[in-house]
Design an enzyme around this catalytic site. Sequence first.
Site: not given
Length: 326
Positions: A217-218
């Site tokens: 997750v970025d």
Amino acid sequence: MRNKDEKGDAADPPPLRKKRQIWTAEEQSAYWQAKKVERKRRSKEAAAQRRELQQKEWEELDDKERERRRTEAIAVHERRRALEAKEHAMCVQHLADTSLPVLVFDLSFAWCMSAADCRSTVSQIKFSYSALRRHAFPMRPVITSINGKETIETSAHSELLRSLCAFEGFRRYPFPIHEEHWSTIYKKEQVIFMTADTENVLERLDPDTVYVVGAFVDHNARKFLTRDAARRHGVRMARLPLEESMEVGNRCKVLTVNHVVEVLCRYADRGEWRSAFDVLPTRRVNAARQKRSRALNGVNIVSSDNDGAVLHETDERRHDDVMPQA
């Protein structure tokens, strides 16, 4: 001196708006904790009322009706037990079937995540496992690079990621969790890396194939991470046929890990992509709907009519304080 009531005097200045209250982190935490306690209390009260009504209704029944309901409840329970046993046998069979495709969760991208993003990734993998279990494991799950790197070295967030090893939800249907990178476990010819940064469209799920999903997750901050990883290891790439199967419109094009897995599971069950994408949430509304909604709520809007005149609508609402964010 002239009186204030005399003509030409300036009107009284408008009253000052109340100063907004600033909430500290501790106050926000206490506020939401109190809300949680209150919600739990109301839930308990509602449950107690339901039990009381059910008990009262049961006492008013005659013996014949009570016996009928007991028999019906036993039959429903037996059917549920039989269905659960059938689903359990199917899950065990599919996990042992080596011809089914493999779904790899690649955790080697921990270097680009914060601690909060790592926790979100762990949650998404748990949701993905639940989706696979609901669909009786049409793909065999595997986790690689549990330390957060392509090598077996320990990353900064390895403890958060390794919490998956002790997760109780995996106990009934365990699956492999490796410290090694997937490139050292599977042959390049077997692997298809799922990435949105390619023109190759995934048309079907092939047996004896390994599908790799970049589990990270970025918030879309870094581009082409999965594409570059696939090129670096020399494997094939494919993307979900999102735009080919439906009108994207107001739907979010960036899918989370669990949404990718849910789409793959639904396709494995139904055999067609269009209905598989129904699981995706609607995150944004189109401009016209958003504009109408804001107009109804009294938010500042500037628009132009056919004659070029500018129309203004001003928000007259006042906010005495600022509610803490969830």
